[in-house]
Every structure is written in structure tokens, then in C-alpha cells.
Design a protein around this motif. Structure first.
Motif, short mmCIF file in Angstrom:
data_model
loop_
_atom_site.label_atom_id
_atom_site.label_comp_id
_atom_site.label_asym_id
_atom_site.label_seq_id
_atom_site.Cartn_x
_atom_site.Cartn_y
_atom_site.Cartn_z
N ASN A 150 0.85 -1.20 0.00
CA ASN A 150 0.00 0.00 0.00
C ASN A 150 0.88 1.24 0.00
OD1 ASN A 150 -2.47 1.27 -0.08
ND2 ASN A 150 -2.65 1.42 2.16
N LEU A 151 0.58 2.17 -0.87
CA LEU A 151 1.33 3.42 -0.95
C LEU A 151 1.08 4.21 0.33
CD1 LEU A 151 3.08 5.01 -2.97
CD2 LEU A 151 0.97 6.03 -3.84
N MET A 152 2.16 4.60 1.01
CA MET A 152 1.99 5.30 2.28
C MET A 152 2.53 6.72 2.18
SD MET A 152 0.42 3.70 4.68
CE MET A 152 1.03 4.15 6.31
N PRO A 153 1.78 7.67 2.77
CA PRO A 153 0.54 7.46 3.50
C PRO A 153 -0.72 7.54 2.63
CG PRO A 153 1.23 9.74 3.75
CD PRO A 153 2.27 9.07 2.88
N SER A 154 -0.59 7.91 1.36
CA SER A 154 -1.80 8.23 0.58
C SER A 154 -2.75 7.04 0.47
CB SER A 154 -1.41 8.73 -0.81
OG SER A 154 -0.44 7.91 -1.39
N GLY A 155 -2.21 5.82 0.34
CA GLY A 155 -3.07 4.65 0.19
C GLY A 155 -3.99 4.44 1.39
N ALA A 156 -3.50 4.78 2.57
CA ALA A 156 -4.33 4.62 3.78
C ALA A 156 -5.54 5.55 3.71
CB ALA A 156 -3.50 4.91 5.02
N TYR A 157 -5.30 6.79 3.28
CA TYR A 157 -6.39 7.77 3.17
C TYR A 157 -7.33 7.43 2.01
CZ TYR A 157 -3.84 10.47 6.61
OH TYR A 157 -3.23 10.87 7.76
N SER A 158 -6.75 6.84 0.96
CA SER A 158 -7.57 6.42 -0.17
C SER A 158 -8.53 5.31 0.24
CB SER A 158 -6.68 5.93 -1.31
OG SER A 158 -5.88 6.98 -1.78
N LEU A 159 -8.08 4.42 1.11
CA LEU A 159 -8.98 3.38 1.61
C LEU A 159 -10.17 4.03 2.33
CD1 LEU A 159 -6.32 0.81 2.87
CD2 LEU A 159 -8.02 0.39 1.07
N ALA A 160 -9.88 5.04 3.16
CA ALA A 160 -10.96 5.74 3.86
C ALA A 160 -11.89 6.42 2.86
CB ALA A 160 -10.38 6.76 4.84
N ALA A 161 -11.30 7.08 1.86
CA ALA A 161 -12.13 7.79 0.88
C ALA A 161 -13.01 6.82 0.11
CB ALA A 161 -11.22 8.58 -0.08
N ALA A 176 -12.67 17.31 -4.48
CA ALA A 176 -11.84 18.26 -5.23
C ALA A 176 -12.14 19.70 -4.81
CB ALA A 176 -12.09 18.09 -6.73
N GLN A 177 -13.40 19.97 -4.48
CA GLN A 177 -13.77 21.33 -4.07
C GLN A 177 -12.99 21.77 -2.83
OE1 GLN A 177 -15.73 23.66 -5.70
NE2 GLN A 177 -14.86 25.00 -4.10
N ILE A 178 -12.65 20.82 -1.98
CA ILE A 178 -11.84 21.16 -0.79
C ILE A 178 -10.49 21.71 -1.24
CG2 ILE A 178 -10.67 20.19 1.23
CD1 ILE A 178 -13.09 18.23 1.46
N ASP A 217 -5.41 16.06 -4.66
CA ASP A 217 -6.07 15.72 -3.38
C ASP A 217 -5.04 15.55 -2.27
OD1 ASP A 217 -9.01 15.24 -3.88
OD2 ASP A 217 -8.19 13.83 -5.36
N CYS A 218 -3.76 15.55 -2.63
CA CYS A 218 -2.68 15.21 -1.68
C CYS A 218 -1.90 16.44 -1.28
CB CYS A 218 -1.70 14.22 -2.31
SG CYS A 218 -2.46 12.71 -2.92
N TYR A 294 -6.38 19.83 9.77
CA TYR A 294 -5.32 19.08 9.08
C TYR A 294 -5.79 18.64 7.69
CZ TYR A 294 -0.85 16.72 9.59
OH TYR A 294 0.47 16.35 9.48
N ASP A 295 -5.01 19.00 6.67
CA ASP A 295 -5.39 18.60 5.31
C ASP A 295 -4.25 17.88 4.61
OD1 ASP A 295 -3.88 20.92 5.10
OD2 ASP A 295 -5.06 21.78 3.48
N SER A 296 -3.86 16.75 5.20
CA SER A 296 -2.90 15.88 4.53
C SER A 296 -3.46 15.44 3.18
CB SER A 296 -2.61 14.67 5.41
OG SER A 296 -3.80 14.14 5.96
N PHE A 297 -4.78 15.24 3.15
CA PHE A 297 -5.52 14.87 1.94
C PHE A 297 -6.89 15.52 2.04
CE2 PHE A 297 -2.39 11.70 2.87
CZ PHE A 297 -1.78 11.48 1.64
N THR A 298 -7.57 15.64 0.91
CA THR A 298 -8.90 16.24 0.96
C THR A 298 -9.84 15.45 1.86
OG1 THR A 298 -9.38 15.04 -1.09
CG2 THR A 298 -8.76 17.37 -1.30
N ILE A 299 -9.72 14.14 1.84
CA ILE A 299 -10.62 13.32 2.67
C ILE A 299 -10.40 13.59 4.16
CG2 ILE A 299 -9.04 11.33 2.66
CD1 ILE A 299 -12.89 11.10 2.68
#
Ligand SMILES: [Zn+2]
Lengths: 398, 133
Positions: A150-161, A176-178, A217-218, A294-299
Motif C-alpha cells: 500500500n502506498l503510504m501514507p496516501s493509500g491509507a487515506y484512499s482506503l478511507a475515501a 476536489a472542491q476542498i 487531493d494530496c 489538518y489537510d494531509s488529503f482532501t478526505i
């Protein structure tokens, strides 16, 4: 007698704040020298001196506060290098507020510096972790997650998204609007890494990193540094800036770096840290004028807005879709341009604090939001693992 | 995909032994009856230490899924894009895994039923992955 958190409401204030960020993303100064500059700069912003400092809070390798204190000739009587990833600095403010309220120190500095660009490494490099490992007793993450790539850390957030989208119908356009609203704020900040406005289509057209999250998004990977100074409400009254009172604070974590261990991937411990912080402050999300989250990612933003109670669980997509988070919107959020467009040196929590303090004390220049009484700074460290929520306010909010 | 284990723990020896025969094993707690993963020397639900290993059905449901367009491991660079998922096993525990055998890697989705499959991980061991049931 026992105390309750609200006994400490407004007893301590942030009185100085500074950060160092470059539009190039590169600072070209060593982390240690940046730490010194930030400590001195935040104290200068407050109207205090290095010799006033008796509480030191920071992160780093080994014994970080001891190393910086030695370097600067500081002898703290309170020291704390709690490490919860990107939320560490909100945790430090919570701890510093209690320490000052208890008289265990009087002038506390929380500092941070990181130069990932100088190191030439992005996030997610597992090689250092592997080298330190005992192969017969590997860390659980190495045994049970790393082999799946899993790509870290983005893959973890993608699972949540992915699950948020499946359960609630959240769309890539809404996330994307975020990024778009955050970039609109960055366009008002001359230090931001990216200042040119973007559209939802730009986000959708950016390269896929880990579905459903795309490059825009990242968060960024930049150098960055900052510091804030805290002292008692009494002493704060005589200093240079309008005091930024710590009205509420709460911290919680429910897993560490293994996203597979998160009990509910669409619900962060922000539910707990937010509840504690709002309860201590005696306010609700309706009372909040500015959000720094915190906006590590949009999700990450979407989940925080839900978990802190700005909207219901599952409704963040629709909530942000009208541009509410951007300049002129109903809920100004990440007003410096955030980790998505301003800066993100591995851990972003310091910049939430600095921007919240600037907004509350009226030092936010062209991006100053009118009539800010109450701001939220909400850190999130690990992979949606440890949240720490601060409610900050002006004298009028006391 | 090219597979590599970077270490296996002593507590998980029955798990990895099982993978040599392509048997998926899960720890159960004899005190509270619940299963858990990853393996531990105690039950994370009730903290009892009265545990036993059982063969799992190999059936599960996708809880969350992503397709990595960049590799999370250098050894998997040639395999992108590939699907990484959290799968809820029929026995209860959740585990990270890959969803394999997809003609279009983007088609697997949250809620899909899956069953265990195996990929050679070296030294006689196999890595449990999942395919659409
Ligand atoms: Zn049990």
C-alpha cells in the motif's frame, strides 16, 4: 478536590507565533538553525526573551527538547517531546496550557522545523524502518501491511475515501472542491507554495495516485518551520499581541500507523477530541468563525468536519460543495492555504496553530477573516490515528 | 506479483506454517469467543490469554479498497496499478490484502464478496491475497 477541564478554560494564552515557509518549498537552512530562529522569532512576536522560557515542547529524533535547550542555553523546568505525528503540536499546546495553569512553568515555547526537501526524500520511504528491525520480531505493520505494497501514507487515506464514497455517495468532485477552496486561500498568501487558482476539473485531471485520490487531493512536501509561545492569561495582558486564549483542548487516538487497525475507517478519533475540546470551551461548532484543520488529503478535511460536528456523518461532500470553506464562504477553513497549497513538511500541525493564532489576534494580513472570535485548530497525526483539537478565542470569547 | 516478507513474528508461526499448505488460520479467544487478526499473545477484545488457532473459511467482504498507481514497495513497481484492500473475514477480523485476478483492476468495490488466494512469498511460505468470489 478534583478538577474538570473547564476549570482551565481561558487560563492560558498563545501570545506569539511565527513560521518560515518559502514559495519554492525549500528553505536552505538547517533544521537546528530554523528551530533557533523560530523560538527567537515567536518570542520576539510576543515581546518576550529567550531567558523568559521555562517550558519547552518539540519533536525530533532521540531527545529533541534536551538537544535544543542545550544548544540555546535554556534550562526548562517543564519539558515535553510527545510524538503523535502531525497532531503533536496541538497536543503540546494542551499540555503546555495545563502546565502553565498548574504553575509548573510560565513561558512555554512549542517549536518545529523540518526540511524534507533538503533530505531529498518524500514520505513513505520504508527503508529506514526496515533497517532498524529485528526480523524475528517485526513491527506488526511490517508483517501484516507492508507486504501488500500500500502506498503510504496516501493509500491509507484512499482506503478511507473509498469507503466514504461507497457508504455516503461522496464524489471526487466534492473532495476536489476542498482542494479548490484551499487554493483560493493560498492565492492570498505570498508565502504559499502554490498560489494559482485551480478548478475542480484541474483536480480531476491531475494524475491518479491511489484511487480515488489524485495528485491535487494530496498535500505538498516542503520545508517548513514554526513556533508559538504560551503564557498565563495574567501575563498575556501585558504583552505585544492580542492574547489568543486556549478555551478548550482534547486529544484521542484509536490506532497507530496501521490503517487496518482503525476501528471505523470513516470515523476518526476527532469525535472524541472534538467533543472534549468543545465541552471544555463551552461552545459549539456554530460558534466557530475560522477552522484550521489538518489537510494531509482532501478526505482528511471531510472526515474532520463531520467528526467535529460541523456537519453530520456522511454529509461532508455536500457540505463543502458550495465553496463554503473558501474566501467569503460561510466557514473559512485553512485560511493560509493549508497543507494542500501552503506548506507541508511531513507534519503540518504547527501551521494550524500559527494560522489560528494569527486569525484570532488579527495578524493574518490579506487573508484576515473579519470579526474572528473563536477558531479551531484540529491536528491529525499518523493515518487518521491521533487527533488533537484546540478551541482558541479572543478576550471577548472568555 | 513479486512477493517478499520482511519478517515473520514468533507469535504468528502457526499462521505462516499454515500458508505453506495454503491454509488461512485465525486466532480465536476461548474466553470471549471472538477472533482477531493480527496475531497476538493475548485477545485484544478481552485481554484473555486462552487462545487457539482455527482454520478460517477463506471468505470475506471488501471493507475498503484502493488502486495504487505508484508502488508502495520498490519490489512491486512492475505491478502497478494494483488493488490494495481491507477485507473483513467471515470470522470477524479485518486484514489488509491485495485483490488479484481482476481483468480491470478498478472494478472491485466495497461490499464485494471475496475468497482467499495465494501468492508465493519465498521459503515455502505463501502470502494470502483475495479474488472476487
Ligand atoms: Zn477474548
Amino acid at each position: 478536590m478534583t478538577y474538570k477541564p473547564s476549570d482551565f478554560r481561558g487560563k492560558v494564552a498563545i501570545v506569539g507565533a511565527i513560521d518560515a515557509v518559502s514559495p519554492t518549498g525549500v528553505l536552505g537552512i538547517s533544521e537546528r538553525d530554523l528551530e533557533v530562529q523560530m523560538v527567537k522569532g515567536a518570542l520576539d512576536n510576543a515581546g518576550l526573551k529567550v531567558s523568559d522560557v521555562d517550558g519547552l515542547f518539540g519533536t525530533g529524533m532521540m531527545m529533541p527538547t534536551m538537544e535544543l535547550a542545550e544548544h540555546m542555553g535554556i534550562t526548562p523546568r517543564y519539558t515535553d517531546s510527545t510524538m503523535t505525528g502531525g497532531s503533536s503540536f496541538e497536543v503540546h499546546v494542551q499540555h503546555a496550557a495545563l502546565a502553565i495553569a498548574a504553575g509548573m512553568c510560565e513561558v512555554a515555547v512549542v517549536y518545529f522545523a523540518s526540511t524534507p526537501r533538503a533530505r531529498g526524500k518524500g514520505l513513505g520511504d520504508m527503508s529506514a524502518m526496515m533497517g532498524m528491525m529485528d526480523p524475528k520480531n517485526p513491527m506488526p505493520m511490517v508483517e501484516w501491511e507492508v507486504p501488500y505494497g500500500n502506498l503510504m501514507p496516501s493509500g491509507a487515506y484512499s482506503l478511507a475515501a473509498s469507503r466514504h464514497m461507497a457508504l455516503y455517495g461522496t464524489t471526487s468532485e466534492q473532495l476536489a472542491q476542498i482542494a479548490v477552496s484551499t487554493r483560493d486561500w493560498a492565492s492570498k498568501n505570498p508565502n504559499a507554495r502554490h498560489q494559482d487558482p485551480i478548478t475542480v476539473q484541474d483536480v480531476l485531471d491531475s494524475p491518479m495516485v491511489a484511487t480515488p485520490l489524485r495528485r491535487l487531493d494530496c498535500c505538498l512536501v516542503t520545508d517548513g518551520a514554526g513556533a508559538v509561545v504560551l503564557t498565563s492569561a495574567e501575563r498575556a495582558k501585558d504583552l505585544k499581541q492580542k492574547p489568543v486564549y486556549v478555551l478548550g483542548a482534547g486529544t484521542a487516538h484509536d490506532h497507530s500507523m496501521m490503517i487496518s487497525e482503525m476501528p471505523d475507517i470513516c470515523t476518526t478519533p476527532g469525535v472524541i477530541s472534538g467533543r472534549e475540546a468543545f465541552s471544555m470551551a463551552g461552545v459549539t461548532p456554530n460558534d466557530v468563525d475560522v477552522v484550521e484543520t489538518y489537510d494531509s488529503f482532501t478526505i482528511t478535511v471531510a472526515l474532520a468536519l463531520e467528526d467535529l460536528g460541523f456537519c453530520e456523518k456522511g454529509e461532508a461532500g455536500a457540505f463543502v460543495a458550495d465553496g463554503r470553506l473558501g474566501p467569503g464562504g460561510a466557514l473559512p477553513t485553512n485560511t493560509n492555504g493549508g497543507g494542500l497549497s501552503y506548506t507541508h513538511p511531513g507534519m503540518y500541525g504547527m501551521f494550524l496553530l500559527v494560522e489560528a493564532a494569527r486569525q484570532v489576534s488579527g495578524q493574518a494580513a490579506d487573508r484576515q477573516v473579519d470579526d474572528v472570535n473563536i477558531a479551531v485548530a484540529h491536528g491529525c497525526g499518523g493515518v487518521l490515528s491521533c487527533t488533537s483539537t484546540l478551541i482558541l478565542g479572543t478576550e471577548d470569547a472568555l | 506479483m513479486s512477493r517478499m516478507l520482511m519478517g515473520t513474528s514468533q507469535v504468528a508461526e502457526p499462521f505462516w506454517k499454515g500458508t505453506e499448505e495454503k491454509i488461512l488460520r485465525v486466532q480465536f479467544c476461548k474466553d470471549c469467543g471472538k477472533a482477531h487478526h493480527y496475531p497476538r499473545n493475548f485477545c485484544p477484545h478481552c485481554h484473555g490469554e486462552n487462545l487457539e488457532w482455527k482454520d478460517a473459511s477463506g471468505e470475506g467482504t471488501i471493507y475498503a479498497i484502493t488502486v495504487c498507481h505508484k508502488p508502495g514497495l520498490p519490489t512491486m513497481a512492475a505491478s502497478v496499478p494494483y488493488a490494495v484492500a481491507l477485507v473483513d473475514l467471515a470470522e470477524g477480523p479485518r486484514m489488509m490484502t491485495n485483490i488479484v485476478g481482476l481483468e480491470d483492476v478498478h472494478t472491485a468495490k466495497v461490499g464485494d464478496k471475496v475468497k482467499v488466494a495465494w501468492e508465493d512469498a519465498g521459503s515455502g511460505k505463501n502470502l494470502p491475497v483475495f479474488e472476487i468470489a
